[in-house]
Design an enzyme around this catalytic site. Structure first.
Site, mmCIF file in Angstrom:
data_model
loop_
_atom_site.group_PDB
_atom_site.id
_atom_site.type_symbol
_atom_site.label_atom_id
_atom_site.label_comp_id
_atom_site.label_asym_id
_atom_site.label_seq_id
_atom_site.Cartn_x
_atom_site.Cartn_y
_atom_site.Cartn_z
ATOM 1 N N ASP A 1 9.638 -0.802 -2.761
ATOM 2 C CA ASP A 1 8.864 -0.986 -1.538
ATOM 3 C C ASP A 1 9.239 -2.324 -0.914
ATOM 4 O OD1 ASP A 1 7.590 1.409 -1.748
ATOM 5 O OD2 ASP A 1 5.601 0.591 -2.129
ATOM 6 N N HIS B 1 3.643 -7.435 -3.515
ATOM 7 C CA HIS B 1 2.820 -7.479 -4.729
ATOM 8 C C HIS B 1 3.370 -8.479 -5.731
ATOM 9 C CE1 HIS B 1 1.095 -3.162 -3.977
ATOM 10 N NE2 HIS B 1 0.875 -4.000 -2.987
ATOM 11 N N HIS C 1 1.349 10.286 1.391
ATOM 12 C CA HIS C 1 0.104 9.849 0.758
ATOM 13 C C HIS C 1 -0.877 10.998 0.935
ATOM 14 C CE1 HIS C 1 0.989 5.383 0.519
ATOM 15 N NE2 HIS C 1 2.034 5.897 1.120
ATOM 16 N N LYS D 1 0.489 -4.627 -9.144
ATOM 17 C CA LYS D 1 -0.068 -5.588 -8.192
ATOM 18 C C LYS D 1 -1.035 -6.479 -8.953
ATOM 19 C CE LYS D 1 -2.179 -5.896 -3.640
ATOM 20 N NZ LYS D 1 -2.992 -5.248 -2.600
ATOM 21 N N ASP E 1 -2.652 -9.626 0.441
ATOM 22 C CA ASP E 1 -1.515 -8.718 0.558
ATOM 23 C C ASP E 1 -1.104 -8.590 2.031
ATOM 24 O OD1 ASP E 1 0.329 -6.772 -0.076
ATOM 25 O OD2 ASP E 1 -1.142 -5.179 -0.319
ATOM 26 N N MET F 1 9.330 10.859 -1.610
ATOM 27 C CA MET F 1 8.328 10.323 -2.537
ATOM 28 C C MET F 1 6.934 10.751 -2.104
ATOM 29 S SD MET F 1 5.845 7.681 -2.642
ATOM 30 C CE MET F 1 6.145 6.005 -2.091
ATOM 31 N N ASP G 1 -3.580 10.937 3.594
ATOM 32 C CA ASP G 1 -3.123 10.724 4.964
ATOM 33 C C ASP G 1 -2.751 12.045 5.619
ATOM 34 O OD1 ASP G 1 -3.508 8.112 4.400
ATOM 35 O OD2 ASP G 1 -1.396 7.555 4.359
#
Lengths: 358, 358, 358, 358
Positions: free
Chosen positions: B212, B187, B21, B150, B222, B55, B24
């Site tokens: 996921d 989701h 990410h 989502k 969520d 990914m 991050d």
């Protein structure tokens, strides 16, 4: 109530058409002679009332032969019978003037999911739709198909549970151009998804061929309530979209009220219910028109372009990308700007409530 | 925890890769120098742990600049910044070896729905994806896109709320062949839809590029719980599908556990959680294998053909249709036959519970 | 924004009071001196704005010490700290004039349900409430407790998830007469239950001590939207009940707007949001008044008695039962009568939409 | 299937009793003579099969006379008829040996909520229950009442929608000690609430008089699936609670499987379904026993007391409060401690899956 009676009374309520469910007009298992009698009586009633049959459909869910599905059933005999019944009902619908044919696969799904690979279910449904498209083309019928999604009930999980899944499925059909969707307020709302967004996706794709209007609360059995009687905010957003009050092209297909009166009603109550559906639609149309004509609303929703950026965002070229990456965006200033959406939404609610002060 | 530390510990747990990410690894607003330092440190950690980055993804939802959406925002400056950030993050992901790039448009939606025509939202998202596909092709990157749906949270209604809607959207992209989906258990489950059916639809279309894995109860915020800790029946059906224990091809992409430990845990608890995800996946794989090898299950799920009917159902010709319509189906006999699905489903539950008696 | 500023602006919007969340005024861990300074500054702001503090509450959910719950936590140290914090906050609330004290046990629940017997959770919560009731009585405070239910978020399952469960819990308290409920639109709506019915049950039991007004869609994360902006039908039914427009006594406690503005807003938008809550409440009040004054509505909702039956149904005696069993009810005629509820409901929607024609 | 046949076959499956629905044994409108014949035939079948009737109930929802409710209906004639029918059915139930009488008010609710003040609905239901309690006492019947909640279907909103609301309602009855609840998995699960928590609240209050076991997915029509076939985690937590495998007293009342087989089944499938319900219950009982006997689980769930704090928390006295407020809690240390709940929950799942390694 007989078909003749219903047609006469719907005409009185101001309806312009009535949809044909094969078994409702010609009971399952009727003889050819009985069928012909019922059909000609019905045609006369339509003519008397000045009404048309814009849409027809096959009941592929009530009879126990469809307990494992119709087009997706494991037993080829069931799939064969489903095709036979549908071809007959298509003939009947076309005879009565229908130009849209709706498919709602109420039994195409599972509770015991191991009974079949869900991909086989989809493949069989595709085979059936491809088959029936060819049939219509072969017969030179002026007929388009509209597929109706539902997440569950009467099955635990119905295949292609929302208009989104259905739109994708259509994109995989051989004759996809003659197939669109028939979203239903209640079916889509059951999953808690935005109905207006689903309809918008279908419209943007040119796939809104028919629409079923009623009302529903999220997360419940299929309620089919009087249009606008629940979630009137979504109903407003929907009518606004269908009628194009912002200036976009309006939806040209039929507005079908697929609801039923409360069980508490007698016949008078049923007609009150029918009138209520239409009256609420008209009120919401007027409210949407006033909302979109309100200068404060126009100011708040005006889409502001950017002379420098717009061309860079449009279609990729390496040169544009280089330029775009060089543009310095003032992140903090852009992030800080208030968007006025609370005011906009409050204005929408005040218009909806007929309480927008001049 | 630092990226180095996480990578080391995940390696100990048996993970083969870690997803990137952008924010991050490189905090929002870092200088180019800081970025390069962080990246090279991270590369070293990966090499030491023998792990890869399969990914990568861009965070287009946390910073307030995205409060009105990223690709679908009304302000062109926001859309421009979102493209800049994504191109940078794609470069970074590719540098680290990623071959799949995930898009989760957490802010692409509305609360005050009148703020923009939902069709404009879709069009802008299409423009952005088309743009980025061209960018990847232009750079000759070996990279595919995976779109993650989502229904809501953090927005009231997110556009393209399920994998079904997303699959349709992909079918409208200029470079649709390089774009697939990244369904997430939580989701999809929020809307109460069958996750296994959504994944099956994506697999059947050749569009399952990434997945996921976590757990979730229907109709809630969520939750991102430990894989298999809620709705273990659906988790079983999912693993069975991914692993192809019925004899179908298995899914070859990464199995990404996108969950987080309960807030009650210390660091030990977090690693217990990570091990638990993987352990449950393996148990369910073993259970699925045993279920599909069980002779009673095989007998109950055998798909029986029909020599007369199968060819008539396959591909439409006028001659086949004539023949098909002439076949006499014994409706009552077909309807009456019991299908043994209660037995089948009970066998599935007994296998799942490790209680199938020999 | 500082407390002073908020109080001044809320006064401008026409609010008569502001509720006190202990940590919002006095940050967690403040010194006694800092506390006293903040409190006296706040008192002055209230006096300047002519506002009061009708309600106070303790934050027993944000700090990680409450990660396993507060009153129901397994660790006695956590339970002790929760009581300390609450007694302090009660003292502060009373000092500022609060007469209602709200408890929302945001962390009283579980994800890993085996961590404790749910009955122990309930027992500990009862012990804490009994303890605090005694504390209030001992101090001779003029203070009542109002308990607020929520089904989930931030916990997987919160104990006593609805106003109904909470009302029962209250009936088991030693000092149940000083404890009532604080239903919140969003919390109750998350489960898809009728908010108006829950409030009616509380009112009928004399237990509606406080109410939190906002808006929410079913089956989602806690949205806390502007009052009336979703499910305006339920909002209408609620206002009608609270204001007693049918002629029943109106609810005399505070109407607390416990919502928050969209993240898209700047400070102006926040005040638009606050004004919107109040304005919609007033519009709905006017609509309810007009609806209940409408002669057609009065006719449709008139409750018709039965001179023969009413006394027999009232209170059981053997003689009445004998008589009642001998009465011959015309089942078919009674069953057949239409109740006019479609008309009634359509009238309600037309009043709501400001579209009732004269 | 005839009552005789069902009783015989259920006996074969190992059931110890069968519940009596008045209309199922004696069709609505039967003559007194017909009733007596059916009853004596049924008694013989019970005796032959060695079975009992532990519970009886009245159908107050199928006949259109109940379209506006039974006990809460606006028309006193309907309320009178509902009492007549119930007294007759109570007599019949007692004659057959029933000691528990279940009330499920399937029609006690609304769609058009303005039709009656919901408080009047509650008052009328209270009057009816008070009346019937007196009737039972007057007749010296050995019979307790168990009330069954449901949120919706067949009505839009049913009054007292969950076991929590029902428990509170019971606390307001004149003879509340003879009235408890009959929670049903499907009804409670529809709202997404924890079924185990609801049952725990009823047990803690001494109000679990009966229980209906089946399976359901959240946010759907009433599915009544085979016990344990959905949400097996909650089913495990439930069986653990009912059987008291942690060492608490077990629930002593009947375990009633109130489910129905898929529509795909023939008669053999129906008996497979009945066996499946019982078999899954037994498997889950064994799994719960093993889980609670596992030393690692015992260590993780041991409730640790605190010699200093426990007495201060127990019952309020001014002196205790002073001492408690003086205790210095180490907030940071207490907050930081990991609770091991991921490990605990994973152990639970591994026991459930029969995969706990020795």
């Amino acid at each position: 109530m007989s078909a003749t009676h219903i047609v006469a009374r719907l005409g009185d309520c101001g309806a312009y058409g009535v949809n044909l469910h094969d078994d409702d007009l010609v009971p399952f298992g009727s003889s050819a002679k009985a069928r012909d009698g019922l059909v000609s009586e019905f045609k006369k009633a339509l003519a008397d009332a000045g009404m048309v049959v814009p849409m027809a459909t096959t009941n592929l869910f009530s009879h126990p032969i469809f307990k494992d599905g119709a087009f997706s059933a494991n037993d080829p005999k069931v799939r064969a019978f489903a095709l036979q019944k549908t071809m007959n009902a298509i003939d009947l619908g076309v005879e009565l003037g229908a130009t849209t044919y709706v498919f709602w696969g109420g039994r195409e799904g599972t509770e015991a999911d191991a009974c079949r690979d869900p991909r086989d279910g989809l493949k069989r449904m595709r085979d059936a739709l491809d088959y029936l498209c060819e049939y219509v083309k072969d017969r030179c019928y002026d007929l388009r198909f509209a597929l109706e999604a539902k997440p569950n009930e009467p099955r635990g999980d119905i295949y292609l549970p929302t208009t989104g899944h259905m739109l994708h499925f259509i994109s995989t059909l051989a004759n996809h151009e003659m197939v669109g969707v028939n979203p239903e307020v209640a079916h889509e709302t059951m999953s808690g998804l935005s109905f207006a967004h689903a309809v918008a996706q279908a419209m943007e794709a040119g796939k809104l061929f028919h629409i079923d209007l009623n009302a529903q609360r999220i997360g419940r059995y299929d309620q089919d309530l009087r249009f606008g009687s629940e979630d009137v905010r979504q109903a407003f957003l929907l009518v606004r979209l269908l009628e194009g009050t912002t200036g976009t092209p309006r939806y040209e297909g039929p507005r079908h009220f697929d609801a039923h009166a409360y069980r508490t009603e007698d016949e008078d109550g049923v007609w009150e219910f029918a009138r209520g559906c239409m009256r609420t639609y008209k009120i919401l149309h007027a409210r949407a028109r006033a909302f979109d004509a309100d200068p404060e609303v126009r100011a708040l929703t005006a889409q502001v372009g950017n002379r420098e950026l717009d061309p860079l965002l449009a279609r990729y070229t390496p040169a544009k990308a280089t330029k775009l990456r060089a543009v310095r965006i003032d992140v903090d200033a852009t992030a800080k700007r208030g968007l006025g959406y609370e005011r906009l939404d409050q204005l929408m609610m005040e218009h909806l409530l007929g309480a927008r002060s001049a």
